[in-house]
Design a protein around this motif. Sequence first.
Motif, PDB file in Angstrom:
ATOM      1  N   PHE A 185      -2.182   5.339   7.716  1.00 10.58           N
ATOM      2  CA  PHE A 185      -3.500   4.747   7.469  1.00 10.58           C
ATOM      3  C   PHE A 185      -4.306   5.619   6.514  1.00 10.58           C
ATOM      4  CE2 PHE A 185      -2.979   2.082  11.305  1.00 10.58           C
ATOM      5  CZ  PHE A 185      -3.425   0.882  10.788  1.00 10.58           C
ATOM      6  N   ARG A 186      -4.274   6.936   6.732  1.00  7.67           N
ATOM      7  CA  ARG A 186      -5.041   7.859   5.885  1.00  7.67           C
ATOM      8  C   ARG A 186      -4.529   7.821   4.445  1.00  7.67           C
ATOM      9  NH1 ARG A 186      -5.638  13.096   4.308  1.00  7.67           N
ATOM     10  NH2 ARG A 186      -3.606  13.820   4.982  1.00  7.67           N
ATOM     11  N   VAL A 237      -5.707   4.236   3.028  1.00  3.17           N
ATOM     12  CA  VAL A 237      -7.155   4.018   2.919  1.00  3.17           C
ATOM     13  C   VAL A 237      -7.871   5.351   3.149  1.00  3.17           C
ATOM     14  CG1 VAL A 237      -9.056   2.502   3.611  1.00  3.17           C
ATOM     15  CG2 VAL A 237      -6.706   1.780   4.002  1.00  3.17           C
ATOM     16  N   ARG A 246      -0.997  -3.017  11.438  1.00  2.00           N
ATOM     17  CA  ARG A 246      -2.339  -3.540  11.736  1.00  2.00           C
ATOM     18  C   ARG A 246      -2.950  -2.744  12.874  1.00  2.00           C
ATOM     19  NH1 ARG A 246      -1.723  -9.306  11.668  1.00  2.00           N
ATOM     20  NH2 ARG A 246      -2.368  -9.066   9.518  1.00  2.00           N
ATOM     21  N   GLU A 247      -4.200  -2.352  12.677  1.00  2.00           N
ATOM     22  CA  GLU A 247      -4.965  -1.679  13.717  1.00  2.00           C
ATOM     23  C   GLU A 247      -6.407  -2.143  13.581  1.00  2.00           C
ATOM     24  OE1 GLU A 247      -5.648   0.306  17.022  1.00  2.00           O
ATOM     25  OE2 GLU A 247      -3.663   0.271  16.122  1.00  2.00           O
ATOM     26  N   TYR A 296      -9.727   5.612  11.953  1.00  2.00           N
ATOM     27  CA  TYR A 296      -8.717   4.574  11.925  1.00  2.00           C
ATOM     28  C   TYR A 296      -8.465   4.054  13.332  1.00  2.00           C
ATOM     29  CZ  TYR A 296      -8.107   6.543   7.366  1.00  2.00           C
ATOM     30  OH  TYR A 296      -8.350   6.987   6.103  1.00  2.00           O
ATOM     31  N   LYS A 310     -11.688   5.810   4.458  1.00  2.49           N
ATOM     32  CA  LYS A 310     -12.110   5.403   5.799  1.00  2.49           C
ATOM     33  C   LYS A 310     -11.705   6.491   6.797  1.00  2.49           C
ATOM     34  CE  LYS A 310     -11.989   1.594   9.039  1.00  2.49           C
ATOM     35  NZ  LYS A 310     -11.437   0.313   9.388  1.00  2.49           N
ATOM     36  N   ASP A 336       0.837  -1.196   0.000  1.00  5.02           N
ATOM     37  CA  ASP A 336       0.000   0.000   0.000  1.00  5.02           C
ATOM     38  C   ASP A 336       0.876   1.253   0.000  1.00  5.02           C
ATOM     39  OD1 ASP A 336      -2.606  -1.313   0.246  1.00  5.02           O
ATOM     40  OD2 ASP A 336      -1.908  -1.893   2.237  1.00  5.02           O
ATOM     41  N   ASP A 341      -9.343  -4.078  12.440  1.00  6.44           N
ATOM     42  CA  ASP A 341      -9.539  -4.923  11.261  1.00  6.44           C
ATOM     43  C   ASP A 341      -8.883  -4.337  10.011  1.00  6.44           C
ATOM     44  OD1 ASP A 341     -11.205  -2.768  10.868  1.00  6.44           O
ATOM     45  OD2 ASP A 341     -12.920  -3.949  10.185  1.00  6.44           O
ATOM     46  N   GLN A 342      -8.071  -3.306  10.183  1.00  2.00           N
ATOM     47  CA  GLN A 342      -7.432  -2.643   9.051  1.00  2.00           C
ATOM     48  C   GLN A 342      -5.947  -3.019   8.962  1.00  2.00           C
ATOM     49  OE1 GLN A 342      -9.171  -0.510   6.832  1.00  2.00           O
ATOM     50  NE2 GLN A 342      -7.323  -0.994   5.687  1.00  2.00           N
ATOM     51  N   ASP A 343      -5.518  -3.469   7.794  1.00  2.00           N
ATOM     52  CA  ASP A 343      -4.122  -3.798   7.541  1.00  2.00           C
ATOM     53  C   ASP A 343      -3.578  -2.896   6.436  1.00  2.00           C
ATOM     54  OD1 ASP A 343      -4.311  -5.869   9.330  1.00  2.00           O
ATOM     55  OD2 ASP A 343      -4.418  -7.448   7.820  1.00  2.00           O
ATOM     56  N   VAL A 344      -2.369  -2.406   6.628  1.00  2.02           N
ATOM     57  CA  VAL A 344      -1.680  -1.616   5.614  1.00  2.02           C
ATOM     58  C   VAL A 344      -0.315  -2.259   5.402  1.00  2.02           C
ATOM     59  CG1 VAL A 344      -0.662   0.627   5.085  1.00  2.02           C
ATOM     60  CG2 VAL A 344      -2.878   0.518   6.243  1.00  2.02           C
TER      61      VAL A 344
END
Length: 191
Positions: free
Chosen positions: A176-177, A180, A56-57, A186, A183, A15, A59-62
Amino acid sequence: GSEMRVGLELQIIADIGLVGFPNAGKSSLINLFTNARSKVAGYPFTTKIPVLGVLREGDQDVVIADIPGIIEGASEGAGMGFKFLRHISRTNGLCYMVDLSDDNYLTAYDVLSSELAAYSEELAGKKKILIGTKIDEEGAEERFAELSAKYGGDMTVLPLSIYMDDLVEKVKWELFRLAVPEKPDYGGFTS
């Protein structure tokens, strides 16, 4: 039957790609945020191959790629330029990292982005953020202010020291931003 050799190349490996000169803090960042164990040392070119890690945070993976240091002239093949630039082109977004303790801190981003653009115009158009690393070093806060004034209108510019938790959290949220953008929440991170 028939026999053949087929070569497959992944279109996207991560990502976010961490881009910077050697010793900009890319390996320290990926080691801090993920379970990757990229080699860290006080000399340049400790990372010789890209290292992938998962931030990982909830249910979000980057997926983050620590790309070995780019040098000036990489777009013309200097060093392992073509090989490393090809890895960078297979990421969705870029996190430029500039070492604030280096004397070339104000030109580093320009050199890196022109190397990427010379390799591929598509690279120049990717989503990006800029991180000024080693903010805990003497004189780095003033240098970061200059860096932020120069580039802050065009992109997000953040300071970072891996030893300062509040700065680490802000960088984590921005990664994260960047990965994704649709969303807005985060896992409780706020900017």
